[in-house]
Design a protein around this motif. Structure first.
Motif, PDB file in Angstrom:
ATOM      1  N   SER A 386       0.897  -1.067   0.211  1.00  0.00           N
ATOM      2  CA  SER A 386      -0.324   0.336   0.171  1.00  0.00           C
ATOM      3  C   SER A 386       1.235   1.131   0.002  1.00  0.00           C
ATOM      4  O   SER A 386       0.176   2.866  -0.187  1.00  0.00           O
ATOM      5  CB  SER A 386      -0.646  -0.457   1.090  1.00  0.00           C
ATOM      6  OG  SER A 386      -0.682   0.606   2.178  1.00  0.00           O
ATOM      7  N   GLU A 387       1.878   1.197   0.358  1.00  0.00           N
ATOM      8  CA  GLU A 387       2.809   2.197   0.864  1.00  0.00           C
ATOM      9  C   GLU A 387       3.536   3.019  -0.524  1.00  0.00           C
ATOM     10  O   GLU A 387       3.082   2.007  -1.822  1.00  0.00           O
ATOM     11  CB  GLU A 387       4.224   2.382   1.192  1.00  0.00           C
ATOM     12  CG  GLU A 387       5.513   0.964   0.782  1.00  0.00           C
ATOM     13  CD  GLU A 387       6.830   0.820   1.702  1.00  0.00           C
ATOM     14  OE1 GLU A 387       6.687   1.880   2.310  1.00  0.00           O
ATOM     15  OE2 GLU A 387       7.136   0.909   0.923  1.00  0.00           O
ATOM     16  N   SER A 388       3.217   4.416  -0.968  1.00  0.00           N
ATOM     17  CA  SER A 388       3.554   4.709  -2.188  1.00  0.00           C
ATOM     18  C   SER A 388       4.967   5.341  -2.258  1.00  0.00           C
ATOM     19  O   SER A 388       4.648   6.683  -0.398  1.00  0.00           O
ATOM     20  CB  SER A 388       2.486   5.623  -3.019  1.00  0.00           C
ATOM     21  OG  SER A 388       1.756   6.473  -2.351  1.00  0.00           O
ATOM     22  N   PHE A 389       6.084   6.484  -2.646  1.00  0.00           N
ATOM     23  CA  PHE A 389       6.926   7.557  -2.428  1.00  0.00           C
ATOM     24  C   PHE A 389       6.433   8.180  -3.516  1.00  0.00           C
ATOM     25  O   PHE A 389       6.562   7.931  -4.625  1.00  0.00           O
ATOM     26  CB  PHE A 389       8.395   6.810  -2.073  1.00  0.00           C
ATOM     27  CG  PHE A 389       8.213   5.746  -1.604  1.00  0.00           C
ATOM     28  CD1 PHE A 389       8.798   6.508   0.281  1.00  0.00           C
ATOM     29  CD2 PHE A 389       8.505   4.921  -1.525  1.00  0.00           C
ATOM     30  CE1 PHE A 389       9.134   5.432   0.793  1.00  0.00           C
ATOM     31  CE2 PHE A 389       8.983   3.353  -0.787  1.00  0.00           C
ATOM     32  CZ  PHE A 389       8.813   4.412   0.308  1.00  0.00           C
ATOM     33  N   GLY A 390       6.882   9.238  -2.987  1.00  0.00           N
ATOM     34  CA  GLY A 390       5.750  10.528  -4.397  1.00  0.00           C
ATOM     35  C   GLY A 390       4.593  10.101  -4.878  1.00  0.00           C
ATOM     36  O   GLY A 390       3.748   9.999  -4.742  1.00  0.00           O
ATOM     37  N   GLU A 397      -3.646   0.957 -11.887  1.00  0.00           N
ATOM     38  CA  GLU A 397      -4.043  -0.962 -11.603  1.00  0.00           C
ATOM     39  C   GLU A 397      -4.690  -1.139 -10.045  1.00  0.00           C
ATOM     40  O   GLU A 397      -5.392  -2.064  -9.317  1.00  0.00           O
ATOM     41  CB  GLU A 397      -3.169  -1.529 -11.106  1.00  0.00           C
ATOM     42  CG  GLU A 397      -1.889  -1.654 -12.764  1.00  0.00           C
ATOM     43  CD  GLU A 397      -2.288  -2.058 -13.369  1.00  0.00           C
ATOM     44  OE1 GLU A 397      -3.385  -3.541 -12.616  1.00  0.00           O
ATOM     45  OE2 GLU A 397      -3.218  -1.885 -14.736  1.00  0.00           O
ATOM     46  N   ARG A 398      -4.903   0.244  -8.405  1.00  0.00           N
ATOM     47  CA  ARG A 398      -5.346  -0.167  -7.893  1.00  0.00           C
ATOM     48  C   ARG A 398      -7.036   0.200  -7.632  1.00  0.00           C
ATOM     49  O   ARG A 398      -7.343   0.876  -8.027  1.00  0.00           O
ATOM     50  CB  ARG A 398      -5.068   1.342  -6.857  1.00  0.00           C
ATOM     51  CG  ARG A 398      -3.171   1.145  -6.581  1.00  0.00           C
ATOM     52  CD  ARG A 398      -2.793   1.899  -4.828  1.00  0.00           C
ATOM     53  NE  ARG A 398      -1.749   2.402  -4.653  1.00  0.00           N
ATOM     54  CZ  ARG A 398      -1.123   1.605  -4.251  1.00  0.00           C
ATOM     55  NH1 ARG A 398      -1.154   0.284  -2.989  1.00  0.00           N
ATOM     56  NH2 ARG A 398      -0.045   1.663  -3.814  1.00  0.00           N
ATOM     57  N   GLY A 399      -7.235  -1.230  -7.559  1.00  0.00           N
ATOM     58  CA  GLY A 399      -8.834  -1.199  -7.357  1.00  0.00           C
ATOM     59  C   GLY A 399      -9.109  -2.433  -8.469  1.00  0.00           C
ATOM     60  O   GLY A 399     -10.626  -2.519  -7.983  1.00  0.00           O
ATOM     61  N   ASN A 400      -8.314  -2.871  -8.984  1.00  0.00           N
ATOM     62  CA  ASN A 400      -8.684  -3.474 -10.675  1.00  0.00           C
ATOM     63  C   ASN A 400      -8.783  -5.367  -9.781  1.00  0.00           C
ATOM     64  O   ASN A 400      -7.814  -4.708  -8.591  1.00  0.00           O
ATOM     65  CB  ASN A 400      -8.371  -3.628 -11.538  1.00  0.00           C
ATOM     66  CG  ASN A 400      -6.659  -3.729 -11.472  1.00  0.00           C
ATOM     67  OD1 ASN A 400      -6.629  -5.020 -10.911  1.00  0.00           O
ATOM     68  ND2 ASN A 400      -5.490  -3.142 -12.263  1.00  0.00           N
ATOM     69  N   LYS A 401      -8.910  -5.923 -10.316  1.00  0.00           N
ATOM     70  CA  LYS A 401      -9.380  -7.166  -9.962  1.00  0.00           C
ATOM     71  C   LYS A 401      -7.970  -7.836  -9.348  1.00  0.00           C
ATOM     72  O   LYS A 401      -8.173  -8.516  -8.617  1.00  0.00           O
ATOM     73  CB  LYS A 401     -10.229  -8.360 -10.627  1.00  0.00           C
ATOM     74  CG  LYS A 401     -10.279  -9.485 -10.290  1.00  0.00           C
ATOM     75  CD  LYS A 401     -11.383 -10.346 -11.794  1.00  0.00           C
ATOM     76  CE  LYS A 401     -11.451 -11.948 -11.370  1.00  0.00           C
ATOM     77  NZ  LYS A 401     -12.087 -12.463 -12.429  1.00  0.00           N
ATOM     78  N   ARG A 402      -6.747  -7.774 -10.705  1.00  0.00           N
ATOM     79  CA  ARG A 402      -5.280  -7.728 -10.363  1.00  0.00           C
ATOM     80  C   ARG A 402      -5.160  -7.867  -9.326  1.00  0.00           C
ATOM     81  O   ARG A 402      -3.962  -8.697  -8.358  1.00  0.00           O
ATOM     82  CB  ARG A 402      -4.671  -7.865 -11.351  1.00  0.00           C
ATOM     83  CG  ARG A 402      -3.431  -8.580 -11.536  1.00  0.00           C
ATOM     84  CD  ARG A 402      -2.588  -8.951 -13.230  1.00  0.00           C
ATOM     85  NE  ARG A 402      -1.889  -9.864 -13.158  1.00  0.00           N
ATOM     86  CZ  ARG A 402      -1.034  -9.538 -14.546  1.00  0.00           C
ATOM     87  NH1 ARG A 402      -1.561  -9.556 -15.304  1.00  0.00           N
ATOM     88  NH2 ARG A 402      -0.353 -10.904 -14.485  1.00  0.00           N
ATOM     89  N   LEU A 409      -3.168 -12.197  -1.419  1.00  0.00           N
ATOM     90  CA  LEU A 409      -1.720 -12.688  -1.483  1.00  0.00           C
ATOM     91  C   LEU A 409      -0.899 -11.750  -0.246  1.00  0.00           C
ATOM     92  O   LEU A 409      -0.909 -12.450   0.639  1.00  0.00           O
ATOM     93  CB  LEU A 409      -1.311 -12.500  -2.471  1.00  0.00           C
ATOM     94  CG  LEU A 409      -0.056 -13.677  -2.764  1.00  0.00           C
ATOM     95  CD1 LEU A 409      -0.118 -14.701  -2.197  1.00  0.00           C
ATOM     96  CD2 LEU A 409       0.235 -13.194  -4.166  1.00  0.00           C
ATOM     97  N   ALA A 410      -1.405 -10.947  -0.019  1.00  0.00           N
ATOM     98  CA  ALA A 410      -0.476  -9.872   0.488  1.00  0.00           C
ATOM     99  C   ALA A 410      -0.897 -10.748   2.005  1.00  0.00           C
ATOM    100  O   ALA A 410      -0.099 -10.664   3.477  1.00  0.00           O
ATOM    101  CB  ALA A 410      -0.144  -8.531   0.527  1.00  0.00           C
TER     102      ALA A 410
END
Length: 435
Positions: A386-390, A397-402, A409-410
């Motif tokens: 979930s973390e992101s830098f800048g 991709e966040r929110g889609n099925k994959r 899995l995480a």
């Protein structure tokens, strides 16, 4: 006009307008008008030094010399210089010669030491080197480069004479630490003392100079054991030193350019950095990642995945993210303060890294903090994902099925890492087949 002894024949002093950011230069010319030579004036440093030795203020010195306090201040700051007719008065007041006042004595000494000591030293046999070092130390006892060179010659090349010179070595080192501000000379003096002191005294000597960082300390121990002929301890320190330098190299090489870097360039950079890690560890395709490097690989995999995702290379990006999550779970399953193997015994021996603080541990139990280098912390799998830098390279991709499946899995990996004692046997090899 006054005689100047800085050149071979009598000269006439005359101020020139040339000066650098430290002070003024003196132009000397012999009586015939030939032999012009530029000599650095040290008047600013000298006046300040002798005034402070007498515990005088600038106002008090100005009153003695019949000038304004502003003039004295300019002299000491290098923004001006005394009228040449004032030089005898200043020199007489401080009870020194004019040569000493303008620094000619120090310049002549430096030229003598450089020409007749350092340039000659490497061309003569060891016994003559010692005698020349002793001669120049007696001639210039306050030249700390000469003093520390003498210490080096005795402690490394004439150890059979240690009993004779040990008191002198202690005296030199004490004076260097008390009077010398040059960090190189200070460290060299301490290093020499560590070659002859008792084992339990080494750290106390090194602690007398705060810039002696832990990688430098390992170098000292390494040289000490080599001189003493203790092969086992020598290699133990050498392997630990290799680990320290590798951490620093990795830290410098792992450059983060941020979102401004083009994705293709970022991909190439990350692949190169992963190849560097593999070379350092002598790691071949399919080999497991040593425990001590798990956090480093996990971060690198995720960063490379971000560069690939922007270029729409999603399959490889997701595969790398999965590898990163498994590594994060493996890291999470290992208890803090655990001693982690660094792999590649030909390079690191039995040196290990302490999980959680980045210290390295030698086989004898001694622990050294790492100033910069290997990653010693890594978020849990869900936090890592979930973390992101800048700029978030995974935003699309966040929110889609994959991505949702990846989040599941995480969570599953995190639960396994928390509940299973032997997590390593329950997940696939943490490696990347194609980079």
């Amino acid at each position: 006009m006054f005689a100047c002894t800085v050149i071979d024949r009598p000269a006439v002093l005359c101020y020139d307008d040339k000066r650098d950011n430290k002070g003024f230069w003196l132009c000397c010319r012999d009586r015939s008008g030939k032999g012009r030579k530029a000599v650095y004036l040290m008047i600013a440093e000298k006046i300040k030094k002798y005034r402070k030795e007498r515990d005088m203020t600038q106002d008090a010195l100005a009153q003695v010399l019949g000038v304004s306090p502003q003039s004295v201040s300019k002299w000491e700051c290098g923004d001006g210089y005394p009228d040449i007719t004032l030089l005898p008065s200043i020199a007489n007041y401080f009870e020194i010669t004019i040569d000493e006042l303008i620094g000619n004595d120090e310049i002549s000494a430096r030229e003598d030491v450089q020409k007749n000591f350092f340039q000659v030293l490497g061309k003569i046999p060891p016994d003559e080197q010692l005698q020349l070092s002793l001669k120049y130390y007696k001639k210039y006892p306050r030249n700390f480069r000469v003093a520390t060179m003498l210490m080096y010659r005795i402690t490394r090349e004439h150890r059979d004479k240690l009993d004779e010179y040990r008191p002198m070595l202690h005296d030199i080192c004490d004076r260097v630490l008390k009077e010398c501000t040059d960090s190189v000379s200070r460290r060299n003096a301490l290093r020499s003392m560590c070659m002859i002191c008792e084992e339990e005294e080494v750290d106390s000597w090194l602690n007398r100079d705060t810039p002696y960082w832990y990688d430098g300390r390992l170098d000292v121990y390494e040289e000490r054991y080599k001189l003493l002929g203790d092969s086992d301890k020598y290699w133990m320190c050498r392997y630990a030193g290799n680990a320290m330098r590798t951490f620093h190299l990795i830290n410098r090489f792992m450059i983060r350019r941020g979102a401004s870097e083009h994705a293709a360039v970022s991909e190439a950079r990350q692949r190169q950095q992963l190849r560097l890690l593999d070379v350092v560890l002598d790691r071949q395709e399919g080999d497991p990642i040593p425990d001590g490097w798990v956090a480093e690989y996990a971060r690198e995999y995720k960063t490379l995945a971000g560069a690939l995702m922007i270029q729409d290379k999603k399959d490889e990006a997701y595969r790398l993210l999965e590898q990163s999550l498994w590594l994060s779970g493996r890291w999470m399953a290992m208890a803090d303060k655990t001693y982690l193997s660094l792999g590649n015994p030909m390079c690191f021996g039995e040196t290990s890294v302490v999980k959680g603080d980045g210290s390295i541990r030698l086989p004898n139990g001694k622990v050294y903090p790492v100033v910069k280098g290997i990653r010693c912390r890594l978020p849990k799998p869900t936090a890592l994902l979930s973390e992101s830098f800048g700029s978030d390279r995974f935003a699309c991709e966040r929110g889609n099925k994959r991505w949702t499946e990846l989040e599941k899995l995480a969570s599953a990996i995190e639960e396994m890492a928390e509940n299973e004692k032997d997590f390593l046997s329950s997940h696939p090899q943490t490696m990347c087949e194609e980079r």
